[in-house]
Each structure stands twice: as structure tokens, then as C-alpha cells.
Design an enzyme around this catalytic site. Structure first.
Site, PDB file in Angstrom:
ATOM      1  N   TYR A   1       0.851  -1.210   0.000  1.00 54.29           N
ATOM      2  CA  TYR A   1       0.000   0.000   0.000  1.00 54.29           C
ATOM      3  C   TYR A   1       0.881   1.252   0.000  1.00 54.29           C
ATOM      4  O   TYR A   1       1.864   1.322   0.744  1.00 54.29           O
ATOM      5  CB  TYR A   1      -0.894  -0.042   1.246  1.00 54.29           C
ATOM      6  CG  TYR A   1      -1.741   1.173   1.450  1.00 54.29           C
ATOM      7  CD1 TYR A   1      -2.803   1.443   0.600  1.00 54.29           C
ATOM      8  CD2 TYR A   1      -1.468   2.073   2.472  1.00 54.29           C
ATOM      9  CE1 TYR A   1      -3.579   2.576   0.776  1.00 54.29           C
ATOM     10  CE2 TYR A   1      -2.245   3.202   2.661  1.00 54.29           C
ATOM     11  CZ  TYR A   1      -3.293   3.451   1.803  1.00 54.29           C
ATOM     12  OH  TYR A   1      -4.057   4.574   1.979  1.00 54.29           O
TER      13      TYR A   1
ATOM     14  N   ASP B   1      -0.945  -7.333   5.753  1.00 51.66           N
ATOM     15  CA  ASP B   1      -2.046  -6.391   5.639  1.00 51.66           C
ATOM     16  C   ASP B   1      -3.181  -7.142   4.933  1.00 51.66           C
ATOM     17  O   ASP B   1      -3.088  -7.457   3.757  1.00 51.66           O
ATOM     18  CB  ASP B   1      -1.572  -5.178   4.836  1.00 51.66           C
ATOM     19  CG  ASP B   1      -2.610  -4.070   4.768  1.00 51.66           C
ATOM     20  OD1 ASP B   1      -3.808  -4.383   4.812  1.00 51.66           O
ATOM     21  OD2 ASP B   1      -2.202  -2.893   4.647  1.00 51.66           O
TER      22      ASP B   1
ATOM     23  N   LYS C   1     -12.009   0.263   5.292  1.00 52.62           N
ATOM     24  CA  LYS C   1     -12.432  -0.338   4.036  1.00 52.62           C
ATOM     25  C   LYS C   1     -13.569  -1.339   4.287  1.00 52.62           C
ATOM     26  O   LYS C   1     -14.601  -0.961   4.786  1.00 52.62           O
ATOM     27  CB  LYS C   1     -11.212  -0.970   3.353  1.00 52.62           C
ATOM     28  CG  LYS C   1      -9.968  -0.062   3.349  1.00 52.62           C
ATOM     29  CD  LYS C   1     -10.156   1.203   2.541  1.00 52.62           C
ATOM     30  CE  LYS C   1      -9.052   2.238   2.787  1.00 52.62           C
ATOM     31  NZ  LYS C   1      -7.688   1.768   2.652  1.00 52.62           N
TER      32      LYS C   1
END
Ligand SMILES: *Cc1c(COP(=O)(O)O)cnc(C)c1O
Length: 380
Positions: A101, A173, A198
Site C-alpha cells: 500500500y 495487511d 475499508k
């Protein structure tokens, strides 16, 4: 008997409140808790940076979804990631997947390199290339699978085996897959991190994060740093994430069902160069995804034909899809990684990874899929 996922999502940590019988876990909007006598705390609550009952409920709930023993809630995904990284000492080395990310890349490169931590970013989809990169001071291997935005899949079991042989912790993650589709602790991972912003919250209305582990010592260390350094979420945000999680299972099923249909539609479209979705047989790691995940998720990336001009006019035309960063909410979002979410990556890193001007990423929502396909058809 251990309850199943959907049941735990609704009930774990959320027993009726003992004083009033409230079925829904209340928002304990308080900074402090009364003590009966100095040091004699009710249920262990004293000051809300350390513990808050709404947060405790969320922590138990998320831990249970990941098949973990210990959970911690954070005010953002980046706060969770940073707090885990703060366990390291100056001189320690981290090996991270190369398409981690972009915010994680940024905090590693621009914040944690300063107190003298070392980072290498490598392609962890080829586990055999990992061993050469391990150094005496390597302390963490940092994974993300599926990755963002190229949805690369890492063989989690192979990596954790190598890590264990070398006494190195693994962190993953798990934001994209969610525990509904992937349970990394069962594949040997030590620490799972999440951006609850999210899918877990799922309604695009809070920023939050979480950490889950089975290791008591790691949990104590991370909780100590969290309380000492102060990275804690407010009770209202915890309440919202708990509320979102109650429908996680049915949302994820629909996200995936819609995504599969849209991926198949895009793959046949003449204006589309290439579609990346782990549930398509054309995905290079389709077999691995099928083996280590119980579903493929709701994110699709694709390359449109015609360069930046084509991307831009397509993204200006969509109506049901909102042109916006983020992902994982009930509404469909679409974005241009090179200009929007991945600007913090240096140009050469973007090029090496394949984040070109033709790349589009979409988070498929749970609207009626025919409306979504009509929107894409019209805009392409
Ligand atoms: C959004 C995201 C993060 C960061 O989370 P925030 O809640 O925005 O701080 C980390 N990892 C992944 C995979 C994400 O999608």
C-alpha cells in the site's frame, strides 16, 4: 462448539450490556471511569486511552473473525501499521513486498528510515527470491495479498515457513481479502493488520485500523506502545465499525459476485487491454488464490486502451461509480492509481510495478450489477 463466522461477526464481544440489557453495545463516550478505592477499578477500566468498553467489544470481535486470540483497534490503518513498526529497534531491517500500500511505503521510507530502520522492497510473489534478501538484522517480513493495485497474490504459507526458519516475524495487511476470504494466522502469519476504513466498516464513513495476533507477548508489546504513544480510536468510530461488521459476510459475498460478473464483462470488451482479478483463470496466480483464499474479493484493476486521454474521459463519464480514492464500501468507487492513490510512489517505482496511465482500479460495490455494467458499457 465454536460458532461460525457470520454468527461471530454479529455476536462476539457484543453480549447485551449488563446494567440495562441494551442489545447493541453502547458508545461509552467518556474519558475516565470512577474507582471505588485508589487503584480499585471496575472491570479494569480507568482511563479511556488505555481501555474503553466500546473499543474492547470491537477488539474481541475482530480477533475472533481472524481466528486470533488478541485484537487491538486503532484510529486508522496507518496508525495500526505504524504502531507495529514501532516495536523495532534502530538498525533493524524489514523486507516488504514491492507493491505494498502506497501509504505504508511512504511511512517506511519517509518516517521510519529516519530513526535508522532499513527497508527493502522486493517481489514476494517469488518466495525463492526471498532467502537471498534476508540479513542478520532482518526482523519483519511485511506482506500484502492481494496487493494494491495490481492484485498480486503471495504464497503466504511458503513465506511464513521461510520466516520461521530464520526467526523472523511476518506481518500481513489483510485489508483487501478481509477475514471472510482469508485467514492469515492459520497460514502461519504472526500479526495481521487492517484498515477497517475499508471492508470491515464497509460504509465509507470512518477511518480506522486493527491488529490481530495469537501471540501474547506480541500483543502485550503492541498494546504497551499503543497506550504509551497514544494511537487510540474514539468510541463512536468503534461503534460504527462493529455495526458494519455485522453485515460483513453478506456484503463480501455480493462484492465478489458483482466483481466476478464485471471482470468477465471487461475481459470481453474491445476497449480493454487487460483485466486483473484473482478470480479470473487469466490471473497468473489463479490457482494459488483458489488454494489460500475462500473467495476473490471485490477489487478489479484493468488497463484501458488509448493512454491517459482514454482513462480520463472514461473516468469523467461514469455515473454510478464515484471517482474517488478508498475502497471496500457498499458503493462502487473507481480511480486512477497513477494520478490519485499512488502519487506518493516515485516515478521509477510506478513504472517498475506497471502502474501506468492506462491502469484503472475499481472497488465494486453491492448495487445491482446490471446497473454497474450498463454504467461501464456506456462510459467505455
Ligand atoms: C487504506 C489502506 C491502508 C491505510 O489505512 P487508513 O485507514 O487509510 O489509514 C493500509 N493498507 C491498505 C491495503 C489500505 O487499503
Amino acid at each position: 462448539m465454536k460458532q461460525r463466522f457470520e454468527t461471530r461477526a454479529i455476536h462476539t464481544g457484543c453480549e447485551p450490556e449488563p446494567v440495562t440489557g441494551a442489545v447493541v453495545t453502547p458508545i461509552f463516550q467518556t474519558s475516565t471511569f470512577v474507582q471505588e478505592s485508589p487503584g480499585k477499578k471496575k472491570e479494569g477500566y480507568a482511563y479511556a486511552r488505555t481501555h474503553n468498553p466500546t473499543r474492547t467489544a470491537l477488539e474481541k470481535n475482530i480477533a475472533s473473525l481472524e481466528d486470533g486470540n488478541y485484537g487491538l483497534a486503532f484510529p486508522s490503518g496507518m496508525a495500526a501499521i505504524s504502531t507495529v513498526t514501532q516495536m523495532l529497534n534502530a538498525g533493524d531491517h524489514v523486507i516488504s513486498c514491492d507493491d505494498v500500500y502506497s501509504g505504508t511505503f511512504r511511512v517506511f521510507e519517509k518516517v521510519f528510515k529516519r530513526p535508522n530502520l532499513e527497508f527493502d522492497f522486493i517481489d514476494l510473489t517469488k518466495p525463492h527470491s526471498l532467502e537471498k534478501q534476508i540479513k542478520d538484522n532482518t526482523k519483519i517480513i511485511w506482506l500484502e495479498s492481494p496487493s494494491n493495485p495490481l492484485l498480486k497474490i503471495t504464497d503466504i504459507k511458503s513465506i511464513t515457513n521461510i520466516a520461521k526458519n530464520n526467526n523472523i516475524l511476518t506481518v500481513i495487511d489483510n485489508t483487501f481479502a478481509t477475514p471472510f476470504f482469508q485467514k492469515p494466522l492459520n497460514l502461519g502469519v504472526d500479526i495481521v493488520v487492517h484498515s477497517t476504513t475499508k471492508y470491515l466498516n464497509g460504509h465509507s464513513d470512518i477511518i480506522g485500523g486493527a491488529v490481530v495476533t495469537n501471540d501474547r507477548e506480541l500483543y502485550d508489546k503492541i498494546r504497551f506502545i499503543q497506550n504509551a504513544a497514544g494511537s487510540v480510536p474514539g468510541p463512536f468510530d468503534c461503534f460504527l465499525v462493529l455495526r458494519g461488521i455485522k453485515t460483513l459476510a453478506i456484503r463480501m459475498e455480493r462484492h465478489q459476485e458483482n466483481a466476478m460478473k464485471i471482470a468477465q464483462f471487461l475481459e470481453k470488451h474491445t476497449k480493454v487491454r487487460k483485466v486483473i482479478y484473482p478470480g479470473l483463470k487469466s490471473h497468473p496466480q489463479y490457482e494459488l488464490a483458489k488454494r489460500q483464499m475462500s473467495g476473490f474479493g471485490g477489487i478489479i484493476s484493468f488497463f484501458i486502451k488509448g493512454g491517459l486521454d482514454a482513462s480520463r474521459s472514461f473516468l469523467e463519464r461514469v455515473e454510478i461509480f464515484s471517482l474517488a480514492e478508498s475502497l471496500g464500501g457498499v458503493e462502487s468507487l473507481i480511480e486512477h492509481p497513477a494520478i490519485m492513490t499512488h502519487t506518493s510512489l516515485p516515478k521509477e517505482v510506478k513504472e517498475k510495478l506497471g502502474i501506468s496511465d492506462e491502469l484503472i482500479r475499481m472497488s465494486v460495490g453491492i448495487e445491482n450489477v446490471d446497473d454497474l455494467i450498463d454504467d461501464l458499457e456506456k462510459s467505455l
